[in-house]
Design a protein around this motif. Structure first.
Motif, PDB file in Angstrom:
ATOM      1  N   PRO A 289       0.801  -1.224   0.000  1.00 35.36           N
ATOM      2  CA  PRO A 289       0.000   0.000   0.000  1.00 35.36           C
ATOM      3  C   PRO A 289       0.841   1.286   0.000  1.00 35.36           C
ATOM      4  CG  PRO A 289      -0.806  -1.531   1.662  1.00 35.36           C
ATOM      5  CD  PRO A 289       0.486  -2.086   1.137  1.00 35.36           C
ATOM      6  N   ILE A 290       2.137   1.181   0.296  1.00 36.16           N
ATOM      7  CA  ILE A 290       2.990   2.368   0.342  1.00 36.16           C
ATOM      8  C   ILE A 290       4.109   2.313  -0.697  1.00 36.16           C
ATOM      9  CG2 ILE A 290       2.471   3.129   2.676  1.00 36.16           C
ATOM     10  CD1 ILE A 290       4.825   1.501   3.708  1.00 36.16           C
ATOM     11  N   GLY A 291       3.893   1.521  -1.717  1.00 45.08           N
ATOM     12  CA  GLY A 291       4.846   1.454  -2.814  1.00 45.08           C
ATOM     13  C   GLY A 291       5.485   0.090  -2.942  1.00 45.08           C
ATOM     14  N   PRO A 292       6.017  -0.192  -4.146  1.00 45.51           N
ATOM     15  CA  PRO A 292       6.642  -1.488  -4.375  1.00 45.51           C
ATOM     16  C   PRO A 292       7.928  -1.644  -3.570  1.00 45.51           C
ATOM     17  CG  PRO A 292       6.942  -0.050  -6.279  1.00 45.51           C
ATOM     18  CD  PRO A 292       6.052   0.672  -5.323  1.00 45.51           C
TER      19      PRO A 292
ATOM     20  N   GLU B 159      13.868  -3.426   0.484  1.00 43.46           N
ATOM     21  CA  GLU B 159      13.897  -1.966   0.339  1.00 43.46           C
ATOM     22  C   GLU B 159      12.741  -1.523  -0.542  1.00 43.46           C
ATOM     23  OE1 GLU B 159      15.985   0.244   1.673  1.00 43.46           O
ATOM     24  OE2 GLU B 159      17.714  -0.948   2.304  1.00 43.46           O
ATOM     25  N   PHE B 160      12.312  -0.272  -0.339  1.00 43.23           N
ATOM     26  CA  PHE B 160      11.337   0.303  -1.244  1.00 43.23           C
ATOM     27  C   PHE B 160      12.021   0.485  -2.585  1.00 43.23           C
ATOM     28  CE2 PHE B 160       9.574   1.240   2.882  1.00 43.23           C
ATOM     29  CZ  PHE B 160       8.263   0.812   2.684  1.00 43.23           C
ATOM     30  N   ASP B 161      11.342   0.068  -3.639  1.00 43.40           N
ATOM     31  CA  ASP B 161      11.982  -0.045  -4.948  1.00 43.40           C
ATOM     32  C   ASP B 161      12.130   1.290  -5.673  1.00 43.40           C
ATOM     33  OD1 ASP B 161      13.328  -1.571  -6.765  1.00 43.40           O
ATOM     34  OD2 ASP B 161      11.544  -2.176  -7.872  1.00 43.40           O
ATOM     35  N   ASP B 162      11.703   2.387  -5.058  1.00 45.73           N
ATOM     36  CA  ASP B 162      11.898   3.686  -5.694  1.00 45.73           C
ATOM     37  C   ASP B 162      13.236   4.307  -5.301  1.00 45.73           C
ATOM     38  OD1 ASP B 162      11.262   4.236  -3.056  1.00 45.73           O
ATOM     39  OD2 ASP B 162       9.743   5.740  -3.521  1.00 45.73           O
ATOM     40  N   GLN B 163      14.061   3.549  -4.575  1.00 41.81           N
ATOM     41  CA  GLN B 163      15.363   4.039  -4.131  1.00 41.81           C
ATOM     42  C   GLN B 163      16.476   3.050  -4.474  1.00 41.81           C
ATOM     43  OE1 GLN B 163      14.704   4.596   0.058  1.00 41.81           O
ATOM     44  NE2 GLN B 163      13.485   6.431  -0.266  1.00 41.81           N
ATOM     45  N   PRO B 164      16.636   2.718  -5.768  1.00 45.46           N
ATOM     46  CA  PRO B 164      17.629   1.694  -6.118  1.00 45.46           C
ATOM     47  C   PRO B 164      19.059   2.078  -5.744  1.00 45.46           C
ATOM     48  CG  PRO B 164      16.801   2.777  -8.092  1.00 45.46           C
ATOM     49  CD  PRO B 164      15.945   3.238  -6.947  1.00 45.46           C
ATOM     50  N   GLU B 165      19.366   3.373  -5.755  1.00 44.12           N
ATOM     51  CA  GLU B 165      20.729   3.766  -5.394  1.00 44.12           C
ATOM     52  C   GLU B 165      21.042   3.387  -3.956  1.00 44.12           C
ATOM     53  OE1 GLU B 165      17.892   6.825  -4.231  1.00 44.12           O
ATOM     54  OE2 GLU B 165      18.226   5.935  -6.187  1.00 44.12           O
TER      55      GLU B 165
END
Length: 181
Positions: free
Chosen positions: A12-15, A29-35
């Motif tokens: 619900p809060i992102g992939p 990890e949240f997948d919007d922060q790959p770095e």
């Protein structure tokens, strides 16, 4: 060469990206922060290959159950953060914080035997590579404020609310506990 099994999990809060090696969770990890996670992975595994598979070791199902309300579904999952001995001690202590409970950085440092190690505890908390399962979101400021979270404060707020922790104006509302008793 290490082969890291991965799975993308919708929440619900992102992939989120789940990472597993040898039947042990090594990253979430949240997948919007790959770095954020790739830097850590490259440090821990200089030679790595990633292979996407569905539900490695059944861990994805446990995470989905957590997000659907079974807060204990992630308890006991095997993890390996690959940190320093101090970081590993902090992360082990994080796993002892029950769902729906928060503690301050000072309290966490005290549990580790040095109440003055708040800053070091905060730094170790921020390097936690296994979000949610190693519940760094349950650590707050001494005055109840929601302080830093690698996934962002809106996600920390959501996770704490999901676990039943009352939050008002960016801080844990300890008064709400008094009225429920």
């Amino acid at each position: 060469m290490s082969t890291i099994l991965t799975d993308h999990i919708e929440t619900p809060i992102g992939p989120m990206l789940l990472m597993v090696e040898d039947d042990v969770m090594i990253g979430l990890e949240f997948d919007d922060q790959p770095e954020r996670y790739m830097k850590d992975l490259r440090r821990r595994y200089p030679e790595l290959a990633m292979k996407e598979i569905a539900n490695p070791c059944g861990f994805s199902d446990h995470l989905r159950a957590y997000y659907q309300g079974d807060l204990g579904a992630v308890d006991g999952l095997p993890t390996k953060g690959g940190g320093t001995p101090f970081q590993e001690r902090v992360w082990a202590e994080l796993r002892r914080i029950p769902a729906s409970t928060t503690i301050s950085y000072g309290e966490l440092a005290g549990r580790l035997g040095d109440e003055n190690a708040m800053r070091a505890v905060g730094l170790a908390n921020g390097r936690n590579p296994i979000s949610v399962v190693v519940p760094c979101h349950r650590v707050i400021g001494s005055d109840g404020t929601l302080t830093g979270y690698g996934g962002g404060l809106p996600r920390k707020t959501w996770l704490l609310n999901h676990e039943g922790v009352p939050i008002r104006n960016g801080r844990v509302d300890r008064q709400a506990d008094l009225f429920e008793a």
